[in-house]
Each structure stands twice: as C-alpha cells, then as structure tokens.
Design a protein around this motif. Structure first.
Motif, PDB file in Angstrom:
ATOM      1  N   HIS A   1       4.876  -6.845  -4.610  1.00 29.56           N
ATOM      2  CA  HIS A   1       3.177  -6.469  -4.951  1.00 29.56           C
ATOM      3  C   HIS A   1       3.074  -5.501  -5.493  1.00 29.56           C
ATOM      4  N   SER A   2       3.679  -3.923  -4.835  1.00 35.31           N
ATOM      5  CA  SER A   2       4.041  -2.911  -5.073  1.00 35.31           C
ATOM      6  C   SER A   2       4.480  -2.457  -5.973  1.00 35.31           C
ATOM      7  N   GLY A   3       5.026  -2.733  -7.193  1.00 41.55           N
ATOM      8  CA  GLY A   3       6.176  -2.845  -8.151  1.00 41.55           C
ATOM      9  C   GLY A   3       7.192  -1.764  -7.324  1.00 41.55           C
ATOM     10  N   ALA A   4       7.376  -1.402  -6.753  1.00 41.59           N
ATOM     11  CA  ALA A   4       8.759  -0.701  -6.228  1.00 41.59           C
ATOM     12  C   ALA A   4      10.068  -1.179  -6.855  1.00 41.59           C
ATOM     13  N   LYS A   5      10.524  -0.594  -6.546  1.00 40.82           N
ATOM     14  CA  LYS A   5      12.579  -1.255  -6.179  1.00 40.82           C
ATOM     15  C   LYS A   5      12.838  -1.359  -5.762  1.00 40.82           C
ATOM     16  N   LEU A   6      12.806  -2.543  -5.318  1.00 41.53           N
ATOM     17  CA  LEU A   6      13.459  -3.580  -3.800  1.00 41.53           C
ATOM     18  C   LEU A   6      15.249  -3.988  -4.237  1.00 41.53           C
TER      19      LEU A   6
ATOM     20  N   ASN B   1      16.499   9.857   0.397  1.00 40.21           N
ATOM     21  CA  ASN B   1      14.746   9.749   0.600  1.00 40.21           C
ATOM     22  C   ASN B   1      14.314   8.443   0.743  1.00 40.21           C
ATOM     23  N   SER B   2      14.480   7.357   1.004  1.00 41.89           N
ATOM     24  CA  SER B   2      13.724   6.172   0.520  1.00 41.89           C
ATOM     25  C   SER B   2      13.413   5.682   1.668  1.00 41.89           C
ATOM     26  N   VAL B   3      13.094   4.831   2.049  1.00 42.98           N
ATOM     27  CA  VAL B   3      13.049   3.698   2.396  1.00 42.98           C
ATOM     28  C   VAL B   3      13.514   2.596   2.797  1.00 42.98           C
ATOM     29  N   LEU B   4      14.195   2.352   4.903  1.00 43.38           N
ATOM     30  CA  LEU B   4      15.189   1.343   4.794  1.00 43.38           C
ATOM     31  C   LEU B   4      14.057   0.012   5.732  1.00 43.38           C
ATOM     32  N   VAL B   5      14.230  -0.638   5.290  1.00 48.10           N
ATOM     33  CA  VAL B   5      13.030  -2.071   6.546  1.00 48.10           C
ATOM     34  C   VAL B   5      14.217  -3.328   6.951  1.00 48.10           C
ATOM     35  N   THR B   6      13.815  -3.565   8.012  1.00 50.28           N
ATOM     36  CA  THR B   6      14.326  -4.584   8.098  1.00 50.28           C
ATOM     37  C   THR B   6      13.399  -4.888   9.446  1.00 50.28           C
ATOM     38  N   GLU B   7      14.252  -5.526  10.548  1.00 47.73           N
ATOM     39  CA  GLU B   7      13.248  -6.857  11.353  1.00 47.73           C
ATOM     40  C   GLU B   7      14.259  -6.691  12.487  1.00 47.73           C
TER      41      GLU B   7
ATOM     42  N   THR C   1       0.614  -1.066  -0.030  1.00 48.26           N
ATOM     43  CA  THR C   1       0.245  -0.183   0.035  1.00 48.26           C
ATOM     44  C   THR C   1       0.747   1.507   0.021  1.00 48.26           C
ATOM     45  N   LEU C   2       1.895   1.437   0.374  1.00 45.34           N
ATOM     46  CA  LEU C   2       2.963   2.636   0.989  1.00 45.34           C
ATOM     47  C   LEU C   2       3.596   3.046  -0.568  1.00 45.34           C
ATOM     48  N   PHE C   3       3.846   1.798  -1.207  1.00 48.98           N
ATOM     49  CA  PHE C   3       4.464   2.089  -2.288  1.00 48.98           C
ATOM     50  C   PHE C   3       4.315   1.698  -3.668  1.00 48.98           C
ATOM     51  N   THR C   4       4.695   3.043  -4.722  1.00 50.60           N
ATOM     52  CA  THR C   4       4.334   2.782  -5.605  1.00 50.60           C
ATOM     53  C   THR C   4       5.648   2.117  -6.695  1.00 50.60           C
ATOM     54  N   GLN C   5       5.522   2.607  -7.723  1.00 53.72           N
ATOM     55  CA  GLN C   5       6.470   2.001  -8.867  1.00 53.72           C
ATOM     56  C   GLN C   5       8.016   3.282  -8.799  1.00 53.72           C
ATOM     57  N   ALA C   6       7.524   3.852  -8.399  1.00 49.67           N
ATOM     58  CA  ALA C   6       8.640   5.323  -8.313  1.00 49.67           C
ATOM     59  C   ALA C   6       8.991   5.016  -6.471  1.00 49.67           C
ATOM     60  N   ASP C   7       8.953   4.092  -6.331  1.00 47.21           N
ATOM     61  CA  ASP C   7       9.361   4.214  -4.581  1.00 47.21           C
ATOM     62  C   ASP C   7      11.313   3.290  -4.836  1.00 47.21           C
ATOM     63  N   THR C   8      11.993   3.682  -4.319  1.00 47.83           N
ATOM     64  CA  THR C   8      12.558   2.392  -4.106  1.00 47.83           C
ATOM     65  C   THR C   8      13.127   1.635  -2.500  1.00 47.83           C
ATOM     66  N   VAL C   9      12.499   1.122  -2.529  1.00 51.87           N
ATOM     67  CA  VAL C   9      13.022  -0.078  -0.786  1.00 51.87           C
ATOM     68  C   VAL C   9      14.002  -0.491  -0.603  1.00 51.87           C
ATOM     69  N   ILE C  10      14.577  -0.417   0.650  1.00 50.95           N
ATOM     70  CA  ILE C  10      15.951  -0.826   0.854  1.00 50.95           C
ATOM     71  C   ILE C  10      15.849  -2.004   2.138  1.00 50.95           C
ATOM     72  N   ALA C  11      16.031  -3.217   2.034  1.00 50.21           N
ATOM     73  CA  ALA C  11      15.996  -4.446   2.405  1.00 50.21           C
ATOM     74  C   ALA C  11      16.963  -4.875   3.259  1.00 50.21           C
ATOM     75  N   ASP C  12      17.355  -5.419   4.589  1.00 54.85           N
ATOM     76  CA  ASP C  12      18.425  -6.508   4.762  1.00 54.85           C
ATOM     77  C   ASP C  12      18.007  -7.659   3.660  1.00 54.85           C
ATOM     78  N   LYS C  13      18.950  -8.478   3.522  1.00 52.45           N
ATOM     79  CA  LYS C  13      19.098  -9.655   2.685  1.00 52.45           C
ATOM     80  C   LYS C  13      17.811 -10.383   3.516  1.00 52.45           C
ATOM     81  N   LEU C  14      18.193 -10.594   4.680  1.00 47.78           N
ATOM     82  CA  LEU C  14      16.955 -11.650   5.430  1.00 47.78           C
ATOM     83  C   LEU C  14      15.821 -11.134   5.623  1.00 47.78           C
TER      84      LEU C  14
END
Length: 364
Positions: free
Chosen positions: A123-128, A148-154, A99-112
């Motif tokens: 599903h959002s189409g964002a660049k992962l 100006n992106s988003v970082l995701v981790t656990e 919901t939060l992201f679109t194809q215009a966004d980049t999401v930086i996520a931990d490998k695990l």
C-alpha cells in the motif's frame, strides 16, 4: 470449487472451554489468560472505571488515562521511548508499513512475514524484496545491494513456529546502515526477558491477543517515530481507539505475567513434553521451539479431514492449507498453552499418531 478443493474458509462458533467437549489446541492464548478470573475481573473494573468504549478516535477524545498507562507500562517493560496503541496486530502492522514508507524506499522482508506486513508495504508503494526465510546469507546479499534501507522480520513465525536469528540480523543491519522492524506478535510475553526483542529492534510490534489473552496491539519505537505515526497513520487517525477497558485489561495482563512467572514455566514445560512425545511417535514436525508446533500432512483435503477426525476424538486443532502455506506443506497447526494439562498432551499425541497411521496405512 473452493469447497471441493478443501479451500473454503468458514466460521465456526467457538464455545468457552468449560462448556465444550473439545480440548482446544488451536488458539494463541499461550499463557492461559483469556479465561482467567483475574482478567475477567480486570475487564469489569476497566469498564466500570472508563466505560466499555472509547467513543472517538485517539486524536479527538478517544485517548484516555487507560491508554497512557498501558503505553508507559510497555515502554518501561521493553526500554523503548514511546508507544502507540491499535485495535489489532493487523492494523498496527499495516499502519506502520503504509505510513513509514514511500515509493522511494526499499523494504527487505523475510519470505514468511505476515500478510499484514506485506499488505502495508504494498500500500505504501515501496519496493519490496524478500530474503529466504531465516537465511542470513540471503539477507546480507540484499542489505549489501540496498544499503540504508529497512529489514522486516518476525520474532516467532506464525505458521512454522520457528524463531528468527534476531541478534545476527541486527548486526547485519548495523553493518549496512539499515533499520530493523520486528513483528513480535507470537514472541511477546512468552519469555521472562521482556527486553530481548527491544535490544535489537528499532521498531517493535507487540500484540495483546496472543500471550496476554486479550485484545489490541502496540507499536514501540523512538519518540520521533511514534510522533510521526500519530500525525500521519490513517488507521490511527480515522479509527475509533481501542476501548479503554481493553487497554486496562492488557495493562493488568502484563502485571499478571510478571506476578505469575510460573505460567511461562508451564508453557515451556508443555512445549518440551509435546516435542518429546511427538518425536517418540515419529510425527512429521517442523523444527520449532515455540508454542506453535506444526505437523506436516500435505494436501488440503487430507489436512482438513485429519483435523475433523481429531475433533470427533475431542481435540480442536488448526488445519492450515495452501495458499496460506506453500502447496505440499499443509499442516495441522498445534498450539500449546500453559493451561494444557500433561495428560491432555499425551492424549493428543496418541490420537494423532493413531490417525496418521490409519490414514497412511503404515507407521508414520
């Protein structure tokens, strides 16, 4: 083919601990609340008061006082402005990301990060883009490349059991004007500091099926973020709401953890005891300070065989195989609980040491 390679996933009927000969070291009930008298009574009380089902989606008529009370309790506990409830951690993560992201966004996520996070981002189409697990230098390089992106981790990783350097990652995010989302599924309520994650996370996902011993999940964030999700998250709009009885149980579980902090103390005592005994027995552990203690075996068939042999000796443990974990790192996922007795932990380590010696033909 899958069965011959030790890859076939099958369901096993799980019996209540008191009706089973197995000592269960495979579940995520870290504080031993799932079978507690207090939560059993809470489920009865919640069902008596609100009924057993919500009967509709939250935007129709499925949003009750039980849901409101739980959301407000979570906000008071963590310091976030607002919350919204989901039926599971998977649906919470998937809804948040898609919901939060679109194809215009980049999401930086931990490998695990968990599969639910990856599925939602895709599903959002964002660049992962992925940074090396818990590697601050790798995260910083990607943040510098994608400001100006988003970082995701656990907070605590579900397979390795290690903890993310949340404070350091938060600082990097601030330096690069990035938001930080933390999946706190395996960390929430395992410490007395309920605000530890919320102090650094812009968005926090908590689940009730781990330390709280019940069912459901929540996304916690600023009011504006929750308002947007309520209006746009398809998982939320088109699903029957979490039952009010389960919301009432989760509310009761949080109060119980606060009233009985000795449960958290027992959990950490058991973690310390297991690690000490395992190190003395030279078991091949992954470094972890959490309730998740992986013992590396290597090979799908070997891992499954060892788990089956432990079951014959009276111990249920998780056999985690590739592709869930990288090939060669297949492991027994041992999870500790406040409900485990020290004698049971001694017995598990002794049995595991003997089996690994017998399987390898030499001392571990």
């Amino acid at each position: 083919m899958q069965q011959s390679q030790g890859l076939l996933r099958q369901r096993d009927v799980c019996h209540r601990a008191e009706n089973s000969s197995l000592i269960d070291f495979s579940h995520n009930d870290y504080l031993g609340l799932a079978n507690s008298i207090e939560l059993t009574q809470a489920l009865f009380d919640g069902a008596t008061t609100y009924g057993v089902g919500s009967k509709a989606s939250p935007l129709v008529s499925g949003y009750s006082a039980a849901h409101v009370d739980l959301e407000q309790q979570l906000c008071r506990l963590t310091g976030h402005q607002a919350a919204m409830l989901f039926c599971s951690g998977y649906s919470a993560n998937s809804a948040l990301m898609s919901t939060l992201f679109t194809q215009a966004d980049t999401v930086i996520a931990d490998k695990l990060v968990h599969a639910s996070i990856i599925d939602g981002i895709q599903h959002s189409g964002a660049k992962l883009v992925r940074f090396l697990h818990n590697d601050l230098s790798s995260a910083e390089r990607l943040l510098a490349k994608h400001p100006n992106s988003v970082l995701v981790t656990e907070s605590v990783f579900s397979m390795d059991g290690d903890k993310a350097p949340l404070a350091e990652l938060s600082l990097l995010c601030k330096q690069h004007n990035a938001l930080m989302i933390v999946d706190d599924a395996h960390g929430f309520a395992t410490s007395r500091d309920f605000e530890a994650t919320s102090r650094v996370a812009d968005v926090q996902v908590v689940t009730f099926g781990k330390a709280l011993g019940c069912q459901g999940a929540a996304v916690l964030a600023k009011q504006s973020v929750i308002n947007y999700l309520v209006a746009n998250a398809r998982h939320y709009i088109y699903s029957t709401a979490l039952s009010p009885a389960n919301a009432y149980v989760a509310h009761s579980a949080i109060k119980l953890v606060q009233q009985q902090p000795e449960r958290i103390t027992r959990l950490h005592d058991n973690i310390h005891l297991f690690k000490e005994l395992a190190q003395q027995s030279q078991l091949p552990l992954i470094a972890s300070l959490s309730a998740i203690q992986p013992v590396i075996v290597g090979g799908n068939e070997q891992t499954l065989s060892l788990a089956n042999m432990l079951a014959k000796l009276g111990f249920k443990v998780g056999a985690i195989r590739s592709p869930t974990v990288p090939k060669g790192s297949e492991r027994l996922r041992i999870t500790l609980s406040a409900s485990h007795q020290p004698q049971q932990i001694h017995q598990l380590v002794s049995a595991l040491k003997k089996l690994m010696i017998d399987c390898s033909g030499e001392k571990v």
